[in-house]
Design a protein around this motif. Structure first.
Motif, PDB file in Angstrom:
ATOM      1  N   SER A  33      -5.892   5.327  -4.420  1.00 21.08           N
ATOM      2  CA  SER A  33      -5.026   6.336  -3.799  1.00 21.08           C
ATOM      3  C   SER A  33      -5.252   6.436  -2.293  1.00 21.08           C
ATOM      4  N   ASP A  34      -6.500   6.342  -1.852  1.00 23.53           N
ATOM      5  CA  ASP A  34      -6.794   6.374  -0.421  1.00 23.53           C
ATOM      6  C   ASP A  34      -6.091   5.226   0.300  1.00 23.53           C
ATOM      7  N   GLY A  35      -6.094   4.052  -0.306  1.00 23.82           N
ATOM      8  CA  GLY A  35      -5.419   2.894   0.276  1.00 23.82           C
ATOM      9  C   GLY A  35      -3.922   3.092   0.358  1.00 23.82           C
ATOM     10  N   VAL A  36      -3.344   3.657  -0.687  1.00 22.28           N
ATOM     11  CA  VAL A  36      -1.895   3.899  -0.700  1.00 22.28           C
ATOM     12  C   VAL A  36      -1.524   4.925   0.371  1.00 22.28           C
ATOM     13  N   ALA A  39      -1.598   3.193   3.651  1.00 16.77           N
ATOM     14  CA  ALA A  39      -0.450   2.293   3.796  1.00 16.77           C
ATOM     15  C   ALA A  39       0.820   3.063   4.160  1.00 16.77           C
ATOM     16  N   VAL A  40       1.007   4.213   3.554  1.00 17.29           N
ATOM     17  CA  VAL A  40       2.177   5.049   3.863  1.00 17.29           C
ATOM     18  C   VAL A  40       2.088   5.559   5.307  1.00 17.29           C
ATOM     19  N   ALA A  41       0.901   5.950   5.738  1.00 17.24           N
ATOM     20  CA  ALA A  41       0.720   6.413   7.117  1.00 17.24           C
ATOM     21  C   ALA A  41       1.012   5.278   8.107  1.00 17.24           C
ATOM     22  N   HIS A  44       4.747   4.780   8.285  1.00 17.07           N
ATOM     23  CA  HIS A  44       5.388   5.845   9.056  1.00 17.07           C
ATOM     24  C   HIS A  44       5.242   5.594  10.566  1.00 17.07           C
ATOM     25  N   LYS A  45       4.017   5.322  11.011  1.00 16.95           N
ATOM     26  CA  LYS A  45       3.774   5.064  12.439  1.00 16.95           C
ATOM     27  C   LYS A  45       4.509   3.806  12.904  1.00 16.95           C
ATOM     28  N   ALA A  46       4.473   2.758  12.085  1.00 17.37           N
ATOM     29  CA  ALA A  46       5.146   1.506  12.451  1.00 17.37           C
ATOM     30  C   ALA A  46       6.649   1.717  12.579  1.00 17.37           C
ATOM     31  N   GLN A  48       8.139   4.476  13.414  1.00 19.86           N
ATOM     32  CA  GLN A  48       8.358   5.199  14.668  1.00 19.86           C
ATOM     33  C   GLN A  48       8.355   4.244  15.861  1.00 19.86           C
ATOM     34  N   MET A  49       7.547   3.194  15.776  1.00 19.54           N
ATOM     35  CA  MET A  49       7.463   2.206  16.851  1.00 19.54           C
ATOM     36  C   MET A  49       8.543   1.136  16.735  1.00 19.54           C
ATOM     37  N   ASP A  50       9.297   1.154  15.633  1.00 21.83           N
ATOM     38  CA  ASP A  50      10.290   0.125  15.337  1.00 21.83           C
ATOM     39  C   ASP A  50       9.650  -1.258  15.320  1.00 21.83           C
ATOM     40  N   HIS A  51       8.461  -1.320  14.717  1.00 23.48           N
ATOM     41  CA  HIS A  51       7.689  -2.566  14.627  1.00 23.48           C
ATOM     42  C   HIS A  51       7.047  -2.593  13.247  1.00 23.48           C
ATOM     43  N   HIS A  52       7.482  -3.482  12.391  1.00 28.44           N
ATOM     44  CA  HIS A  52       7.214  -3.369  10.963  1.00 28.44           C
ATOM     45  C   HIS A  52       6.299  -4.475  10.440  1.00 28.44           C
ATOM     46  N   PRO A  53       5.061  -4.128  10.102  1.00 24.63           N
ATOM     47  CA  PRO A  53       4.110  -5.111   9.586  1.00 24.63           C
ATOM     48  C   PRO A  53       4.324  -5.374   8.098  1.00 24.63           C
ATOM     49  N   ASP A  54       3.744  -6.477   7.652  1.00 21.64           N
ATOM     50  CA  ASP A  54       3.614  -6.709   6.213  1.00 21.64           C
ATOM     51  C   ASP A  54       2.422  -5.874   5.759  1.00 21.64           C
ATOM     52  N   ILE A  55       2.602  -5.131   4.683  1.00 23.28           N
ATOM     53  CA  ILE A  55       1.539  -4.296   4.136  1.00 23.28           C
ATOM     54  C   ILE A  55       1.339  -4.701   2.682  1.00 23.28           C
ATOM     55  N   THR A  56       0.127  -5.155   2.379  1.00 28.56           N
ATOM     56  CA  THR A  56      -0.206  -5.547   1.017  1.00 28.56           C
ATOM     57  C   THR A  56      -1.240  -4.575   0.475  1.00 28.56           C
ATOM     58  N   ILE A  57      -0.902  -3.923  -0.630  1.00 33.63           N
ATOM     59  CA  ILE A  57      -1.792  -2.931  -1.230  1.00 33.63           C
ATOM     60  C   ILE A  57      -2.425  -3.536  -2.475  1.00 33.63           C
ATOM     61  N   GLY A  58      -3.750  -3.492  -2.509  1.00 37.26           N
ATOM     62  CA  GLY A  58      -4.490  -3.928  -3.679  1.00 37.26           C
ATOM     63  C   GLY A  58      -5.399  -2.802  -4.128  1.00 37.26           C
ATOM     64  N   TYR A  59      -6.275  -3.088  -5.072  1.00 37.61           N
ATOM     65  CA  TYR A  59      -7.191  -2.071  -5.560  1.00 37.61           C
ATOM     66  C   TYR A  59      -8.256  -1.821  -4.503  1.00 37.61           C
ATOM     67  N   GLN A  60      -8.232  -0.658  -3.893  1.00 35.90           N
ATOM     68  CA  GLN A  60      -9.160  -0.220  -2.848  1.00 35.90           C
ATOM     69  C   GLN A  60      -9.072  -1.070  -1.579  1.00 35.90           C
ATOM     70  N   LYS A  61      -7.978  -1.840  -1.425  1.00 38.03           N
ATOM     71  CA  LYS A  61      -7.817  -2.691  -0.245  1.00 38.03           C
ATOM     72  C   LYS A  61      -6.377  -2.649   0.237  1.00 38.03           C
ATOM     73  N   VAL A  62      -6.215  -2.710   1.548  1.00 39.33           N
ATOM     74  CA  VAL A  62      -4.899  -2.821   2.161  1.00 39.33           C
ATOM     75  C   VAL A  62      -4.999  -3.881   3.251  1.00 39.33           C
ATOM     76  N   LYS A  63      -4.042  -4.787   3.251  1.00 40.54           N
ATOM     77  CA  LYS A  63      -3.985  -5.831   4.275  1.00 40.54           C
ATOM     78  C   LYS A  63      -2.756  -5.584   5.143  1.00 40.54           C
ATOM     79  N   ILE A  64      -2.974  -5.561   6.453  1.00 43.02           N
ATOM     80  CA  ILE A  64      -1.896  -5.398   7.420  1.00 43.02           C
ATOM     81  C   ILE A  64      -1.762  -6.720   8.169  1.00 43.02           C
ATOM     82  N   ALA A  65      -0.535  -7.221   8.275  1.00 40.79           N
ATOM     83  CA  ALA A  65      -0.265  -8.462   9.011  1.00 40.79           C
ATOM     84  C   ALA A  65       1.032  -8.287   9.792  1.00 40.79           C
ATOM     85  N   VAL A  66       0.988  -8.636  11.078  1.00 38.55           N
ATOM     86  CA  VAL A  66       2.160  -8.396  11.928  1.00 38.55           C
ATOM     87  C   VAL A  66       2.305  -9.476  12.995  1.00 38.55           C
TER      88      VAL A  66
END
Length: 89
Positions: A33-36, A39-41, A44-46, A48-66
């Motif tokens: 849940s903390d990871g999710v 990821a939502v935060a 939301h920020k991305a 607002q910046m009109d810049h959209h990363p790839d977000i991969t949610i796993g168990y207790q892990k989140v990967k951001i790639a942009v």
């Protein structure tokens, strides 16, 4: 950005790396849940910046790639987003 500029900027955003042409970082959390929530935060920020990363949610892990599609690689906008993402942790 050329590779030297990218290398210089990587010194400022700790834990980020270039992977498959994208600025990337893995984040770990105590719970799924903390990871999710994180990821939502990020989404939301991305948005607002009109810049959209790839977000991969796993168990207790989140990967951001942009990267910046308009320039076909990594730009200063990606590093700006990295700093914003880091501020959310």
């Amino acid at each position: 950005m050329d590779s030297d500029q990218i290398d210089e900027n990587l010194k400022v955003v700790l834990g980020w790396r270039v992977e498959d042409g994208k600025l990337t970082k893995d984040f770990e959390f105590k719970t799924y849940s903390d990871g999710v929530i994180f990821a939502v935060a990020v989404a939301h920020k991305a948005n607002q910046m009109d810049h959209h990363p790839d977000i991969t949610i796993g168990y207790q892990k989140v990967k951001i790639a942009v990267n910046t599609h308009d320039v076909g690689g990594i730009s200063h906008l990606d590093f700006e987003l990295a700093r914003v993402v880091d501020s959310l942790t």
